[in-house]
Design a protein around this motif. Structure first.
Motif, PDB file in Angstrom:
ATOM      1  N   TYR A 191       0.830  -1.205   0.000  1.00 56.57           N
ATOM      2  CA  TYR A 191       0.000   0.000   0.000  1.00 56.57           C
ATOM      3  C   TYR A 191       0.867   1.258   0.000  1.00 56.57           C
ATOM      4  O   TYR A 191       0.534   2.248  -0.652  1.00 56.57           O
ATOM      5  CB  TYR A 191      -0.974   0.012   1.177  1.00 56.57           C
ATOM      6  N   LEU A 192       1.981   1.223   0.709  1.00 55.22           N
ATOM      7  CA  LEU A 192       2.905   2.357   0.691  1.00 55.22           C
ATOM      8  C   LEU A 192       3.408   2.617  -0.724  1.00 55.22           C
ATOM      9  O   LEU A 192       3.511   3.766  -1.149  1.00 55.22           O
ATOM     10  CB  LEU A 192       4.075   2.107   1.647  1.00 55.22           C
ATOM     11  N   MET A 193       3.698   1.572  -1.468  1.00 49.90           N
ATOM     12  CA  MET A 193       4.136   1.734  -2.856  1.00 49.90           C
ATOM     13  C   MET A 193       3.041   2.380  -3.708  1.00 49.90           C
ATOM     14  O   MET A 193       3.326   3.222  -4.556  1.00 49.90           O
ATOM     15  CB  MET A 193       4.524   0.389  -3.470  1.00 49.90           C
ATOM     16  N   VAL A 194       1.791   1.995  -3.467  1.00 47.78           N
ATOM     17  CA  VAL A 194       0.689   2.591  -4.228  1.00 47.78           C
ATOM     18  C   VAL A 194       0.566   4.077  -3.897  1.00 47.78           C
ATOM     19  O   VAL A 194       0.382   4.906  -4.788  1.00 47.78           O
ATOM     20  CB  VAL A 194      -0.637   1.837  -3.948  1.00 47.78           C
ATOM     21  N   VAL A 195       0.705   4.432  -2.628  1.00 50.81           N
ATOM     22  CA  VAL A 195       0.641   5.842  -2.231  1.00 50.81           C
ATOM     23  C   VAL A 195       1.807   6.618  -2.840  1.00 50.81           C
ATOM     24  O   VAL A 195       1.637   7.735  -3.356  1.00 50.81           O
ATOM     25  CB  VAL A 195       0.616   5.991  -0.698  1.00 50.81           C
ATOM     26  N   LEU A 196       3.002   6.028  -2.813  1.00 52.65           N
ATOM     27  CA  LEU A 196       4.160   6.687  -3.425  1.00 52.65           C
ATOM     28  C   LEU A 196       3.986   6.826  -4.936  1.00 52.65           C
ATOM     29  O   LEU A 196       4.392   7.838  -5.525  1.00 52.65           O
ATOM     30  CB  LEU A 196       5.439   5.920  -3.092  1.00 52.65           C
ATOM     31  N   LEU A 197       3.364   5.835  -5.561  1.00 48.51           N
ATOM     32  CA  LEU A 197       3.069   5.954  -6.992  1.00 48.51           C
ATOM     33  C   LEU A 197       2.114   7.106  -7.263  1.00 48.51           C
ATOM     34  O   LEU A 197       2.250   7.819  -8.261  1.00 48.51           O
ATOM     35  CB  LEU A 197       2.471   4.649  -7.518  1.00 48.51           C
ATOM     36  N   ARG A 198       1.158   7.292  -6.372  1.00 47.49           N
ATOM     37  CA  ARG A 198       0.219   8.413  -6.519  1.00 47.49           C
ATOM     38  C   ARG A 198       0.966   9.745  -6.498  1.00 47.49           C
ATOM     39  O   ARG A 198       0.716  10.631  -7.324  1.00 47.49           O
ATOM     40  CB  ARG A 198      -0.823   8.353  -5.394  1.00 47.49           C
ATOM     41  N   ILE A 199       1.884   9.898  -5.556  1.00 48.98           N
ATOM     42  CA  ILE A 199       2.679  11.126  -5.460  1.00 48.98           C
ATOM     43  C   ILE A 199       3.504  11.308  -6.715  1.00 48.98           C
ATOM     44  O   ILE A 199       3.542  12.396  -7.300  1.00 48.98           O
ATOM     45  CB  ILE A 199       3.587  11.080  -4.211  1.00 48.98           C
ATOM     46  N   TRP A 200       4.136  10.247  -7.167  1.00 48.43           N
ATOM     47  CA  TRP A 200       5.009  10.292  -8.340  1.00 48.43           C
ATOM     48  C   TRP A 200       4.219  10.585  -9.609  1.00 48.43           C
ATOM     49  O   TRP A 200       4.645  11.373 -10.456  1.00 48.43           O
ATOM     50  CB  TRP A 200       5.733   8.966  -8.434  1.00 48.43           C
TER      51      TRP A 200
END
Length: 183
Positions: free
Chosen positions: A15-24
Motif C-alpha cells: 500500500y505504501l508503494m501505491v501511495v508513493l506511486l500516486r505522489i510520483w
C-alpha cells in the motif's frame, strides 16, 4: 511470528508503494485516464479525500499523499513495535517512518526501472503500462541521456541510474547505520 511479520510487512509495503506511486504520478503529471493510473487513484482516494481537507498541496506536490505515506509507514512500525519486532524507541518511530518512506521510494524506483528495461526488450511500445512507466522514469533518464547518449543502440541511462541509486542506498546506509538495512 515470522508469518505475521511477513504478512504485515507485505501488506503495508504494497500500500505504501501505491501511495508513493500516486505522489510520483502527480509530480510527473502522468496520464490519469490510463487504467494503471486509475487503479492507483481509486486505491488511494478513500484515505486521501478527508486528509486533503487538513493538508493542502504546495508547488504541485500533494502533501496529503506525502502525509499518508508517512502515516502508513509509521503505522506499520507501530504495529511492529507493539509486537516487539522493532527495536527503535517509541519517540523515534515517526522519524523511522520518514526514513522508511525514503527507502521504499528508492526501492520502487529501482523496480520500475527494471520493469521498464525488461519491457523495452520484449514490448512493441504499445502497452498502456509501458506508457505510464515511460512517463514516470523519463524525467530521471532524459538528463542522463544528454550526458551519456545511446551507444550502439543501447541506452545506458538506466544502468547509470541503477549505479546512482545503489550508491545513494549505500550512502544512506553509512549515514543512518544498521537501521537502514533493516527497513
Amino acid at each position: 511470528m515470522n508469518t505475521a511479520y511477513y504478512l504485515i510487512n507485505t501488506v503495508f509495503d504494497l500500500y505504501l508503494m501505491v501511495v508513493l506511486l500516486r505522489i510520483w504520478l502527480q509530480w510527473v503529471r502522468a496520464d490519469f485516464y490510463n487504467p494503471f493510473s486509475q487503479f492507483v487513484v481509486k486505491a488511494t482516494n478513500p484515505p486521501l479525500t478527508p486528509l486533503r481537507r487538513l493538508v493542502p498541496g504546495f508547488f504541485g506536490i500533494d502533501f496529503a499523499a506525502v502525509v499518508l505515506a508517512v502515516l502508513v509507514a509509521t503505522a506499520k512500525l507501530l504495529l511492529f513495535k507493539a509486537m516487539n519486532l522493532l527495536y527503535a524507541d517509541w519517540s523515534t518511530v515517526v522519524l523511522v517512518g520518514l526514513i522508511t518512506v525514503l527507502k521504499k521510494a528508492g526501492v520502487m524506483l529501482f523496480w520500475i526501472l527494471i520493469i521498464r528495461a525488461l519491457m523495452s526488450w520484449v514490448s512493441q511500445g504499445r502497452s498502456q503500462i509501458e506508457y505510464v512507466l515511460h512517463q514516470l522514469t523519463e524525467p530521471l533518464l532524459a538528463p542522463l541521456r544528454r550526458i551519456i547518449p545511446p551507444m550502439g543502440g543501447l541506452d545506458l541511462s538506466i544502468l547509470v541510474a541503477f549505479i546512482a541509486l545503489q550508491a545513494l542506498n549505500w550512502l544512506m546506509g553509512d549515514l543512518i547505520g544498521p537501521l537502514w538495512w533493516q527497513l
